[in-house]
Motif scaffolding. Structure first.
Motif, PDB file in Angstrom:
ATOM      1  N   GLY A 184       0.795  -1.225   0.000  1.00  0.00           N
ATOM      2  CA  GLY A 184       0.000   0.000   0.000  1.00  0.00           C
ATOM      3  C   GLY A 184       0.827   1.274   0.000  1.00  0.00           C
ATOM      4  O   GLY A 184       0.311   2.348   0.320  1.00  0.00           O
ATOM      5  N   LEU A 185       2.104   1.166  -0.352  1.00  0.00           N
ATOM      6  CA  LEU A 185       2.992   2.335  -0.343  1.00  0.00           C
ATOM      7  C   LEU A 185       3.408   2.715  -1.757  1.00  0.00           C
ATOM      8  O   LEU A 185       3.417   1.884  -2.661  1.00  0.00           O
ATOM      9  CB  LEU A 185       4.240   2.042   0.495  1.00  0.00           C
ATOM     10  N   ASP A 186       3.779   3.963  -1.928  1.00  0.00           N
ATOM     11  CA  ASP A 186       4.307   4.460  -3.194  1.00  0.00           C
ATOM     12  C   ASP A 186       5.814   4.224  -3.172  1.00  0.00           C
ATOM     13  O   ASP A 186       6.561   4.983  -2.547  1.00  0.00           O
ATOM     14  CB  ASP A 186       3.981   5.941  -3.342  1.00  0.00           C
ATOM     15  N   GLY A 187       6.258   3.170  -3.839  1.00  0.00           N
ATOM     16  CA  GLY A 187       7.660   2.773  -3.810  1.00  0.00           C
ATOM     17  C   GLY A 187       8.600   3.810  -4.400  1.00  0.00           C
ATOM     18  O   GLY A 187       9.678   4.053  -3.865  1.00  0.00           O
ATOM     19  N   GLU A 188       8.199   4.435  -5.485  1.00  0.00           N
ATOM     20  CA  GLU A 188       9.041   5.449  -6.123  1.00  0.00           C
ATOM     21  C   GLU A 188       9.283   6.624  -5.183  1.00  0.00           C
ATOM     22  O   GLU A 188      10.400   7.093  -5.019  1.00  0.00           O
ATOM     23  CB  GLU A 188       8.360   5.923  -7.412  1.00  0.00           C
ATOM     24  N   GLN A 189       8.216   7.064  -4.539  1.00  0.00           N
ATOM     25  CA  GLN A 189       8.344   8.170  -3.590  1.00  0.00           C
ATOM     26  C   GLN A 189       9.164   7.754  -2.370  1.00  0.00           C
ATOM     27  O   GLN A 189       9.983   8.518  -1.871  1.00  0.00           O
ATOM     28  CB  GLN A 189       6.969   8.670  -3.166  1.00  0.00           C
ATOM     29  N   LEU A 190       8.974   6.534  -1.906  1.00  0.00           N
ATOM     30  CA  LEU A 190       9.733   6.040  -0.754  1.00  0.00           C
ATOM     31  C   LEU A 190      11.232   6.003  -1.061  1.00  0.00           C
ATOM     32  O   LEU A 190      12.047   6.452  -0.256  1.00  0.00           O
ATOM     33  CB  LEU A 190       9.239   4.662  -0.325  1.00  0.00           C
ATOM     34  N   LEU A 191      11.597   5.482  -2.223  1.00  0.00           N
ATOM     35  CA  LEU A 191      13.007   5.455  -2.616  1.00  0.00           C
ATOM     36  C   LEU A 191      13.570   6.859  -2.706  1.00  0.00           C
ATOM     37  O   LEU A 191      14.709   7.124  -2.277  1.00  0.00           O
ATOM     38  CB  LEU A 191      13.183   4.711  -3.934  1.00  0.00           C
ATOM     39  N   SER A 192      12.806   7.771  -3.238  1.00  0.00           N
ATOM     40  CA  SER A 192      13.233   9.171  -3.334  1.00  0.00           C
ATOM     41  C   SER A 192      13.441   9.772  -1.937  1.00  0.00           C
ATOM     42  O   SER A 192      14.410  10.485  -1.697  1.00  0.00           O
ATOM     43  CB  SER A 192      12.184   9.961  -4.115  1.00  0.00           C
ATOM     44  N   GLN A 193      12.521   9.461  -1.011  1.00  0.00           N
ATOM     45  CA  GLN A 193      12.654   9.948   0.368  1.00  0.00           C
ATOM     46  C   GLN A 193      13.913   9.386   1.029  1.00  0.00           C
ATOM     47  O   GLN A 193      14.616  10.110   1.742  1.00  0.00           O
ATOM     48  CB  GLN A 193      11.429   9.549   1.193  1.00  0.00           C
ATOM     49  N   LEU A 194      14.174   8.099   0.827  1.00  0.00           N
ATOM     50  CA  LEU A 194      15.369   7.481   1.406  1.00  0.00           C
ATOM     51  C   LEU A 194      16.638   8.145   0.863  1.00  0.00           C
ATOM     52  O   LEU A 194      17.556   8.453   1.627  1.00  0.00           O
ATOM     53  CB  LEU A 194      15.400   5.977   1.121  1.00  0.00           C
ATOM     54  N   GLU A 195      16.685   8.344  -0.438  1.00  0.00           N
ATOM     55  CA  GLU A 195      17.845   9.006  -1.052  1.00  0.00           C
ATOM     56  C   GLU A 195      18.030  10.405  -0.498  1.00  0.00           C
ATOM     57  O   GLU A 195      19.146  10.811  -0.157  1.00  0.00           O
ATOM     58  CB  GLU A 195      17.687   9.066  -2.576  1.00  0.00           C
ATOM     59  N   ALA A 196      16.936  11.156  -0.389  1.00  0.00           N
ATOM     60  CA  ALA A 196      17.005  12.523   0.134  1.00  0.00           C
ATOM     61  C   ALA A 196      17.482  12.534   1.588  1.00  0.00           C
ATOM     62  O   ALA A 196      18.296  13.377   1.987  1.00  0.00           O
ATOM     63  CB  ALA A 196      15.648  13.204   0.009  1.00  0.00           C
ATOM     64  N   LYS A 197      16.988  11.602   2.386  1.00  0.00           N
ATOM     65  CA  LYS A 197      17.388  11.536   3.803  1.00  0.00           C
ATOM     66  C   LYS A 197      18.873  11.224   3.930  1.00  0.00           C
ATOM     67  O   LYS A 197      19.588  11.845   4.714  1.00  0.00           O
ATOM     68  CB  LYS A 197      16.548  10.487   4.536  1.00  0.00           C
ATOM     69  N   LEU A 198      19.363  10.274   3.140  1.00  0.00           N
ATOM     70  CA  LEU A 198      20.795   9.937   3.174  1.00  0.00           C
ATOM     71  C   LEU A 198      21.644  11.116   2.714  1.00  0.00           C
ATOM     72  O   LEU A 198      22.687  11.410   3.315  1.00  0.00           O
ATOM     73  CB  LEU A 198      21.066   8.703   2.317  1.00  0.00           C
ATOM     74  N   THR A 199      21.210  11.811   1.689  1.00  0.00           N
ATOM     75  CA  THR A 199      21.934  12.998   1.219  1.00  0.00           C
ATOM     76  C   THR A 199      21.970  14.058   2.303  1.00  0.00           C
ATOM     77  O   THR A 199      23.015  14.646   2.577  1.00  0.00           O
ATOM     78  CB  THR A 199      21.266  13.557  -0.066  1.00  0.00           C
ATOM     79  N   GLU A 200      20.839  14.283   2.951  1.00  0.00           N
ATOM     80  CA  GLU A 200      20.753  15.269   4.035  1.00  0.00           C
ATOM     81  C   GLU A 200      21.702  14.908   5.182  1.00  0.00           C
ATOM     82  O   GLU A 200      22.428  15.761   5.690  1.00  0.00           O
ATOM     83  CB  GLU A 200      19.313  15.332   4.546  1.00  0.00           C
ATOM     84  N   LEU A 201      21.684  13.641   5.587  1.00  0.00           N
ATOM     85  CA  LEU A 201      22.539  13.218   6.697  1.00  0.00           C
ATOM     86  C   LEU A 201      24.021  13.335   6.333  1.00  0.00           C
ATOM     87  O   LEU A 201      24.831  13.769   7.158  1.00  0.00           O
ATOM     88  CB  LEU A 201      22.206  11.782   7.117  1.00  0.00           C
ATOM     89  N   ASN A 202      24.367  12.960   5.115  1.00  0.00           N
ATOM     90  CA  ASN A 202      25.761  13.066   4.687  1.00  0.00           C
ATOM     91  C   ASN A 202      26.196  14.517   4.549  1.00  0.00           C
ATOM     92  O   ASN A 202      27.322  14.869   4.868  1.00  0.00           O
ATOM     93  CB  ASN A 202      25.985  12.312   3.366  1.00  0.00           C
ATOM     94  N   ARG A 203      25.304  15.368   4.088  1.00  0.00           N
ATOM     95  CA  ARG A 203      25.612  16.785   3.900  1.00  0.00           C
ATOM     96  C   ARG A 203      25.713  17.523   5.230  1.00  0.00           C
ATOM     97  O   ARG A 203      26.383  18.541   5.326  1.00  0.00           O
ATOM     98  CB  ARG A 203      24.543  17.445   3.030  1.00  0.00           C
ATOM     99  N   SER A 204      25.057  17.006   6.252  1.00  0.00           N
ATOM    100  CA  SER A 204      25.058  17.692   7.548  1.00  0.00           C
ATOM    101  C   SER A 204      26.451  17.738   8.151  1.00  0.00           C
ATOM    102  O   SER A 204      26.688  18.486   9.099  1.00  0.00           O
ATOM    103  CB  SER A 204      24.084  17.011   8.513  1.00  0.00           C
ATOM    104  N   GLY A 205      27.375  16.943   7.613  1.00  0.00           N
ATOM    105  CA  GLY A 205      28.744  16.972   8.113  1.00  0.00           C
ATOM    106  C   GLY A 205      28.945  16.202   9.392  1.00  0.00           C
ATOM    107  O   GLY A 205      30.006  16.250   9.987  1.00  0.00           O
TER     108      GLY A 205
END
Length: 187
Positions: A84-105
């Motif tokens: 019942g989930l939108d897989g494309e959006q979920l993958l995009s959210q995961l990528e964005a979260k990892l980018t955010e965490l890595n960018r936070s230094g």
């Protein structure tokens, strides 16, 4: 569509109580009990997402990155639509979260509870599932998709506040059995 009761409970805690630790506990039990290797991967991915978010909220950015990267490595094999989930959006959210965490230094640092922490929601695509979860959250007295879990000690530090006597007793018993087996082998 019919969804397993523990999965519904996971979604309720994920979007209602915001207790990522409880999400982990629920889905870990489901993962352990699952006999299908394919579905085991689904539940493990959901465990890893919850654990990653738990670490992030507590300021353990390295732990968050590790868990979310692991979830990301399996996420493409999960048929998210069946959950019942939108897989494309979920993958995009995961990528964005990892980018955010890595960018936070702070990807390798341990900091206190993140002051910039923001809640995260799974992209529920099935409107019936979403409505069912909203109703059950309301019944529990929880606000659907609340945004203040980073200030609630009982969810932020859940692993430190729970009663672990059963886990400690089980480990002690396993240790005793192992010692007994070793003693029998030496005779």
């Amino acid at each position: 569509m019919h969804y397993p009761k523990p999965y519904i409970e996971y979604l309720l805690h994920f979007h209602g109580s915001r207790d990522w630790f409880e999400c982990h506990e629920i889905m870990e039990e489901m993962w352990k009990a699952e006999t299908s290797m394919e579905r085991k991967q689904w539940w493990l991915t959901l465990v890893q997402i919850a654990v990653g978010l738990y670490h992030e909220r507590r300021g353990n950015t390295a732990g968050a990155c590790k868990m979310l990267r692991s979830a990301m490595s399996h996420a493409n094999q999960v048929p998210w639509h069946d959950l019942g989930l939108d897989g494309e959006q979920l993958l995009s959210q995961l990528e964005a979260k990892l980018t955010e965490l890595n960018r936070s230094g702070t990807a390798g640092e341990r900091i206190s509870v993140r002051p910039d922490y923001e809640e995260w929601n799974l992209p529920i695509a099935d409107p019936d599932l979403c409505e069912q979860c909203k109703e059950q959250c309301e019944h529990q007295g929880w606000t659907w998709c609340s945004t203040n879990s980073h200030v609630m000690d009982d969810v932020v530090h859940r692993h430190m506040l729970r009663d672990r006597q059963d886990v400690i007793a089980a480990r002690a018993e396993a240790h005793r059995l192992k010692q007994r087996e070793r003693g029998a082998e030496s005779c």
